[in-house]
Design an enzyme around this catalytic site. Structure first.
Site, PDB file in Angstrom:
ATOM      1  N   LYS A  13      49.680  16.530  29.747  1.00 33.54           N
ATOM      2  CA  LYS A  13      48.996  16.537  28.272  1.00 33.54           C
ATOM      3  C   LYS A  13      49.275  15.094  27.503  1.00 33.54           C
ATOM      4  O   LYS A  13      48.226  14.764  27.146  1.00 33.54           O
ATOM      5  CB  LYS A  13      49.302  17.703  27.339  1.00 33.54           C
ATOM      6  CG  LYS A  13      49.126  18.839  28.124  1.00 33.54           C
ATOM      7  CD  LYS A  13      49.549  20.346  27.525  1.00 33.54           C
ATOM      8  CE  LYS A  13      50.918  20.242  26.882  1.00 33.54           C
ATOM      9  NZ  LYS A  13      51.830  20.695  28.073  1.00 33.54           N
ATOM     10  N   ARG A  88      49.284  26.877  20.720  1.00 29.13           N
ATOM     11  CA  ARG A  88      50.129  27.255  21.688  1.00 29.13           C
ATOM     12  C   ARG A  88      50.371  28.970  21.708  1.00 29.13           C
ATOM     13  O   ARG A  88      51.074  29.533  22.392  1.00 29.13           O
ATOM     14  CB  ARG A  88      51.447  26.769  21.498  1.00 29.13           C
ATOM     15  CG  ARG A  88      52.193  26.503  22.724  1.00 29.13           C
ATOM     16  CD  ARG A  88      53.311  25.795  22.856  1.00 29.13           C
ATOM     17  NE  ARG A  88      53.273  24.086  22.437  1.00 29.13           N
ATOM     18  CZ  ARG A  88      53.837  23.463  23.319  1.00 29.13           C
ATOM     19  NH1 ARG A  88      54.570  23.449  24.262  1.00 29.13           N
ATOM     20  NH2 ARG A  88      53.623  21.978  22.922  1.00 29.13           N
ATOM     21  N   ARG A 127      61.275  12.552  34.204  1.00 26.93           N
ATOM     22  CA  ARG A 127      60.716  12.121  32.795  1.00 26.93           C
ATOM     23  C   ARG A 127      61.839  11.693  32.258  1.00 26.93           C
ATOM     24  O   ARG A 127      62.845  12.056  31.994  1.00 26.93           O
ATOM     25  CB  ARG A 127      60.001  13.150  32.084  1.00 26.93           C
ATOM     26  CG  ARG A 127      59.630  12.565  30.716  1.00 26.93           C
ATOM     27  CD  ARG A 127      58.803  13.464  29.876  1.00 26.93           C
ATOM     28  NE  ARG A 127      59.073  14.861  29.614  1.00 26.93           N
ATOM     29  CZ  ARG A 127      58.299  15.741  29.148  1.00 26.93           C
ATOM     30  NH1 ARG A 127      57.226  15.576  28.815  1.00 26.93           N
ATOM     31  NH2 ARG A 127      58.886  17.097  28.770  1.00 26.93           N
ATOM     32  N   ARG A 160      64.994  14.114  28.017  1.00 25.35           N
ATOM     33  CA  ARG A 160      64.802  15.123  26.771  1.00 25.35           C
ATOM     34  C   ARG A 160      65.676  16.015  27.039  1.00 25.35           C
ATOM     35  O   ARG A 160      65.858  16.896  28.098  1.00 25.35           O
ATOM     36  CB  ARG A 160      63.213  15.446  26.811  1.00 25.35           C
ATOM     37  CG  ARG A 160      62.541  14.895  25.671  1.00 25.35           C
ATOM     38  CD  ARG A 160      60.962  15.098  25.710  1.00 25.35           C
ATOM     39  NE  ARG A 160      60.721  16.493  25.818  1.00 25.35           N
ATOM     40  CZ  ARG A 160      59.447  16.778  25.654  1.00 25.35           C
ATOM     41  NH1 ARG A 160      58.342  15.866  25.534  1.00 25.35           N
ATOM     42  NH2 ARG A 160      59.308  18.253  25.472  1.00 25.35           N
ATOM     43  N   ARG A 171      60.976  27.442  28.988  1.00 25.74           N
ATOM     44  CA  ARG A 171      59.802  26.834  28.592  1.00 25.74           C
ATOM     45  C   ARG A 171      58.676  27.516  29.271  1.00 25.74           C
ATOM     46  O   ARG A 171      57.616  27.869  28.882  1.00 25.74           O
ATOM     47  CB  ARG A 171      59.811  25.341  28.514  1.00 25.74           C
ATOM     48  CG  ARG A 171      60.506  24.758  27.385  1.00 25.74           C
ATOM     49  CD  ARG A 171      60.912  23.315  27.769  1.00 25.74           C
ATOM     50  NE  ARG A 171      59.912  22.512  27.453  1.00 25.74           N
ATOM     51  CZ  ARG A 171      59.844  21.193  28.089  1.00 25.74           C
ATOM     52  NH1 ARG A 171      60.783  20.831  28.779  1.00 25.74           N
ATOM     53  NH2 ARG A 171      58.816  20.544  27.924  1.00 25.74           N
TER      54      ARG A 171
HETATM   55  P1  AP5 Z   1      53.641  14.371  30.172  1.00 25.70           P
HETATM   56  O1  AP5 Z   1      52.624  13.844  29.746  1.00 25.70           O
HETATM   57  O2  AP5 Z   1      54.931  13.927  29.199  1.00 25.70           O
HETATM   58  O3  AP5 Z   1      53.333  15.938  30.162  1.00 25.70           O
HETATM   59  P2  AP5 Z   1      53.366  17.063  28.761  1.00 25.70           P
HETATM   60  O4  AP5 Z   1      52.355  18.037  29.430  1.00 25.70           O
HETATM   61  O5  AP5 Z   1      53.093  16.289  27.627  1.00 25.70           O
HETATM   62  O6  AP5 Z   1      54.573  17.683  28.902  1.00 25.70           O
HETATM   63  P3  AP5 Z   1      55.625  18.194  27.607  1.00 25.70           P
HETATM   64  O7  AP5 Z   1      56.966  18.810  28.295  1.00 25.70           O
HETATM   65  O8  AP5 Z   1      55.698  16.994  26.575  1.00 25.70           O
HETATM   66  O9  AP5 Z   1      54.927  19.406  26.963  1.00 25.70           O
HETATM   67  P4  AP5 Z   1      55.329  20.536  26.265  1.00 25.70           P
HETATM   68  O10 AP5 Z   1      54.332  21.332  25.981  1.00 25.70           O
HETATM   69  O11 AP5 Z   1      56.621  21.479  26.904  1.00 25.70           O
HETATM   70  O12 AP5 Z   1      56.321  19.950  25.245  1.00 25.70           O
HETATM   71  P5  AP5 Z   1      56.032  19.468  23.607  1.00 25.70           P
HETATM   72  O13 AP5 Z   1      56.591  18.084  23.562  1.00 25.70           O
HETATM   73  O14 AP5 Z   1      54.608  19.623  23.122  1.00 25.70           O
HETATM   74  O15 AP5 Z   1      54.190  14.161  31.447  1.00 25.70           O
HETATM   75  C1  AP5 Z   1      55.482  14.751  32.107  1.00 25.70           C
HETATM   76  C2  AP5 Z   1      55.972  13.703  33.086  1.00 25.70           C
HETATM   77  O16 AP5 Z   1      55.096  13.545  34.394  1.00 25.70           O
HETATM   78  C3  AP5 Z   1      55.954  12.174  32.414  1.00 25.70           C
HETATM   79  O17 AP5 Z   1      57.160  11.482  33.012  1.00 25.70           O
HETATM   80  C4  AP5 Z   1      54.775  11.494  33.117  1.00 25.70           C
HETATM   81  O18 AP5 Z   1      54.734  10.104  33.297  1.00 25.70           O
HETATM   82  C5  AP5 Z   1      54.577  12.395  34.335  1.00 25.70           C
HETATM   83  N1  AP5 Z   1      53.158  12.495  34.702  1.00 25.70           N
HETATM   84  C6  AP5 Z   1      52.142  12.895  33.911  1.00 25.70           C
HETATM   85  N2  AP5 Z   1      51.034  13.202  34.452  1.00 25.70           N
HETATM   86  C7  AP5 Z   1      51.268  12.656  35.957  1.00 25.70           C
HETATM   87  C8  AP5 Z   1      50.433  12.638  37.043  1.00 25.70           C
HETATM   88  N3  AP5 Z   1      49.168  12.815  37.094  1.00 25.70           N
HETATM   89  N4  AP5 Z   1      50.954  12.178  38.116  1.00 25.70           N
HETATM   90  C9  AP5 Z   1      52.343  11.866  38.150  1.00 25.70           C
HETATM   91  N5  AP5 Z   1      53.243  11.890  37.060  1.00 25.70           N
HETATM   92  C10 AP5 Z   1      52.744  12.380  35.844  1.00 25.70           C
HETATM   93  O19 AP5 Z   1      57.041  20.698  22.894  1.00 25.70           O
HETATM   94  C11 AP5 Z   1      58.219  20.528  23.087  1.00 25.70           C
HETATM   95  C12 AP5 Z   1      58.859  21.830  22.059  1.00 25.70           C
HETATM   96  O20 AP5 Z   1      58.302  21.624  20.737  1.00 25.70           O
HETATM   97  C13 AP5 Z   1      58.181  23.131  22.534  1.00 25.70           C
HETATM   98  O21 AP5 Z   1      58.981  23.769  23.627  1.00 25.70           O
HETATM   99  C14 AP5 Z   1      58.333  23.981  21.155  1.00 25.70           C
HETATM  100  O22 AP5 Z   1      59.825  24.285  21.051  1.00 25.70           O
HETATM  101  C15 AP5 Z   1      57.751  22.973  19.966  1.00 25.70           C
HETATM  102  N6  AP5 Z   1      56.396  23.273  20.030  1.00 25.70           N
HETATM  103  C16 AP5 Z   1      55.557  22.143  20.204  1.00 25.70           C
HETATM  104  N7  AP5 Z   1      54.441  22.769  20.034  1.00 25.70           N
HETATM  105  C17 AP5 Z   1      54.589  23.718  19.616  1.00 25.70           C
HETATM  106  C18 AP5 Z   1      53.419  24.675  18.911  1.00 25.70           C
HETATM  107  N8  AP5 Z   1      52.333  24.587  19.018  1.00 25.70           N
HETATM  108  N9  AP5 Z   1      54.008  26.019  18.380  1.00 25.70           N
HETATM  109  C19 AP5 Z   1      55.352  26.222  18.478  1.00 25.70           C
HETATM  110  N10 AP5 Z   1      56.143  25.235  18.996  1.00 25.70           N
HETATM  111  C20 AP5 Z   1      55.901  24.045  19.424  1.00 25.70           C
END
Ligand code: AP5
Length: 219
Positions: A13, A88, A127, A160, A171
């Site tokens: 994402k 979410r 990552r 991370r 997660r």
């Molecule tokens: P990346 O693009 O970083 O993936 P992502 O989907 O953004 O993954 P996240 O782990 O950041 O999502 P998340 O939703 O769990 O965490 P968030 O930070 O939002 O890609 C991942 C890796 O793969 C990278 O190394 C990239 O280079 C590689 N890659 C990507 N696409 C690729 C492809 N096509 N081919 C090959 N490699 C690829 O949230 C963290 C925490 O914050 C949550 O757990 C929660 O505690 C809190 N939080 C966030 N939002 C909320 C909410 N709305 N409500 C409550 N708590 C929240």
């Protein structure tokens, strides 16, 4: 352009939101990044969120809704936004709908990144991020020029804390219980479009561009 990107942890994402926001000049609002900035700056919200994020659980709907409405309002000058990691929960999705209705805005589409668990584990274990700028790399798929060092700032890259295997398992469980139900929520309003999240980044961008053409979504 007003988009929601939906998908499990590691689905890509953030990677695609960044590319699309630069291409279409719209704001990229990533809940996780905004919360991590609060943690770094030791704000009241950051202190409340730190432990929750490190465990892989969700920050409360009230805190996240308030934070995101503020960010969306600020983003309007750029003509739109891409929401990455928000909503979410069903509660957040309903609150977002009410907020958009009041503002007389509508979502254009919800992109659902479907990814297998094997790919998720591979992406999250590889990552690496720059802890001060949030720039994301992958040890194999998107390596920095010099191993372990950010191309832009020369800082040391880190894993991370919530990418540790046990936290990733939590997660994924939270995603299944709280976020997956949003797929049928957005299907009902005809906004949902599935994306092949397992594909490589350039192929996926082509798929998204073709979808935008079909939807006549320019900016
Ligand atoms: P990346 O693009 O970083 O993936 P992502 O989907 O953004 O993954 P996240 O782990 O950041 O999502 P998340 O939703 O769990 O965490 P968030 O930070 O939002 O890609 C991942 C890796 O793969 C990278 O190394 C990239 O280079 C590689 N890659 C990507 N696409 C690729 C492809 N096509 N081919 C090959 N490699 C690829 O949230 C963290 C925490 O914050 C949550 O757990 C929660 O505690 C809190 N939080 C966030 N939002 C909320 C909410 N709305 N409500 C409550 N708590 C929240």
């Amino acid at each position: 352009m007003k988009l929601v990107l939906l998908g499990p942890p590691g689905a890509g994402k953030g990677t695609h939101a960044k590319i699309l926001s630069e291409k279409y000049n719209v704001a990229h609002l990533a809940t996780g990044d905004i919360l991590r900035t609060h943690i770094r700056n030791k704000t009241k919200l950051g202190l409340q969120a730190k432990e929750i994020i490190e465990k892989g659980s969700l920050v409360s709907d009230d805190l996240v809704n308030e934070m995101m409405f503020d960010e969306i309002q600020k983003s309007n000058f750029r003509g739109g936004f891409i929401l990455d990691g928000y909503p979410r929960t069903l509660g957040q999705a309903v609150a977002l709908d009410e907020f958009l209705l009041k503002a007389e805005w509508e979502l254009d589409a919800v992109l659902n990144f479907a990814v297998s668990e094997k790919v998720i584990i591979d992406r999250l274990s590889g990552r690496r991020v720059n802890p001060s700028t949030g720039r994301v790399y992958h040890t194999r798929n998107r390596p920095p020029k010099k191993e372990g060092i950010c191309d832009e700032t020369g800082e040391k890259l880190v894993m991370r804390k919530d990418d540790e295997p046990e936290t990733v398992r939590n997660r994924l469980k939270v995603y299944s219980q709280e976020t997956k139900p949003l797929i049928s929520y957005y299907q009902k309003s005809d906004l949902l479009h599935d994306i092949h999240g397992d594909f490589h980044v350039p192929e996926l961008q082509q798929e998204i561009t073709a979808l935008f053409d079909k939807l006549k979504l320019t900016v």
